[in-house]
Design an enzyme around this catalytic site. Structure first.
Site, PDB file in Angstrom:
ATOM      1  N   GLU A   2       0.844  -1.198   0.000  1.00 24.30           N
ATOM      2  CA  GLU A   2       0.000   0.000   0.000  1.00 24.30           C
ATOM      3  C   GLU A   2       0.881   1.250   0.000  1.00 24.30           C
ATOM      4  O   GLU A   2       1.916   1.305   0.650  1.00 24.30           O
ATOM      5  CB  GLU A   2      -0.904  -0.009   1.237  1.00 24.30           C
ATOM      6  CG  GLU A   2      -1.706   1.259   1.442  1.00 24.30           C
ATOM      7  CD  GLU A   2      -2.830   1.422   0.435  1.00 24.30           C
ATOM      8  OE1 GLU A   2      -3.807   2.098   0.751  1.00 24.30           O
ATOM      9  OE2 GLU A   2      -2.734   0.871  -0.677  1.00 24.30           O
ATOM     10  N   ASP A  25      -2.399  -5.106   0.818  1.00 27.80           N
ATOM     11  CA  ASP A  25      -1.711  -4.003   1.489  1.00 27.80           C
ATOM     12  C   ASP A  25      -0.313  -4.374   1.966  1.00 27.80           C
ATOM     13  O   ASP A  25       0.602  -3.546   1.931  1.00 27.80           O
ATOM     14  CB  ASP A  25      -2.538  -3.524   2.686  1.00 27.80           C
ATOM     15  CG  ASP A  25      -3.876  -2.940   2.261  1.00 27.80           C
ATOM     16  OD1 ASP A  25      -3.875  -2.105   1.332  1.00 27.80           O
ATOM     17  OD2 ASP A  25      -4.909  -3.317   2.841  1.00 27.80           O
TER      18      ASP A  25
END
Length: 252
Positions: free
Chosen positions: A80, A108
């Protein structure tokens, strides 16, 4: 809300959030609630990775001193915060190296200890509802899901919370602080309710005056997680900037 975000979060987190929104044609100055949500999500991802390493035996350890140790490897790879092209490059590299199944959606984080991708969620609603939405979207048992709320609740795949209790408590405390700071400035209701958000947007457009009472001083804390954003895409100047300490909302 925009002024609050710029005061509350590290400038590099703000910059990453702005780039992410612009990549999808969104304006941080208009969609301020989304701006705040993205910054919050980014910070949680960084905090998730903070201080967690893998030693030479492959065991997960927590090191908070910040002393360099060549035998230690960051436990989590932060995906992310990167632009989509580079994020997929990192994901492909991990898959080729570890042999794990490539996810359909960008996750992420990657956990090198458990050898799995992680999807982090931060919700203003009930955690179980948001968890089910995430699971239904991802539709993969290979990606681990971990949801946090602003009320201190959390939910994770098979009740496996990955991190130790203290590390998770730091994240929950930060989220609760953000909620309290928003509430003290009359921003929380609009952050939670779409209808209230529209009303707040109209109000903000009428008045461009800066939000009263914003802190002018903030505390500093170095985040080791920012170092993990180095591979493949950053020059030395940007890396140094990313190593700057997190800025937090001033505690009352």
């Amino acid at each position: 809300m925009e002024d609050f975000v710029r005061q509350c979060f590290n400038p590099m987190i703000v910059e990453l959030a702005e780039k992410a929104m612009k990549e999808y044609g969104e304006d941080p100055k208009i969609e301020t609630n989304k701006f705040a949500a993205i910054c919050t999500h980014l910070e949680v991802c960084f905090m998730y990775s903070d201080f967690h390493f893998i030693d030479e035996r492959g065991e997960s350890i927590i090191v908070e001193s910040g002393d360099p140790n060549a035998l230690l490897k960051h436990r989590f790879e932060i995906i992310e915060g990167r632009d989509r092209t580079m994020a997929w490059t990192v994901v492909n590299s991990i898959c080729n190296t570890t042999g794990v199944e490539k996810p359909k959606f960008l996750p992420d984080l990657y956990d090198y200890k458990e050898n799995r991708f992680i999807e982090i969620g931060v919700t203003r609603r009930e955690v179980h509802i948001y968890y089910l939405e995430k699971a239904n979207k991802i539709k993969s048992e290979k990606t681990h899901i971990h949801i946090f709320s602003f009320t201190g609740e959390e939910m994770a795949t098979k009740a496996d919370y990955t991190l130790d209790e203290e590390s998770r408590a730091r994240i929950k405390t930060r989220l609760f602080t953000i909620r309290q700071e928003m509430a003290s400035r009359g921003l929380w209701d609009s952050f939670v309710s779409p209808k209230e958000a529209k009303r707040q947007l109209k109000k903000d457009l009428k008045s461009q005056e800066p939000c009263a009472g914003l802190p002018t001083k903030v505390s500093h804390r170095t985040s080791p997680a920012l170092k993990t954003l180095e591979p493949m895409w950053m020059d030395s100047n940007r890396t140094a900037a990313l190593r700057a300490s997190f800025l937090k909302c001033q505690k009352k």
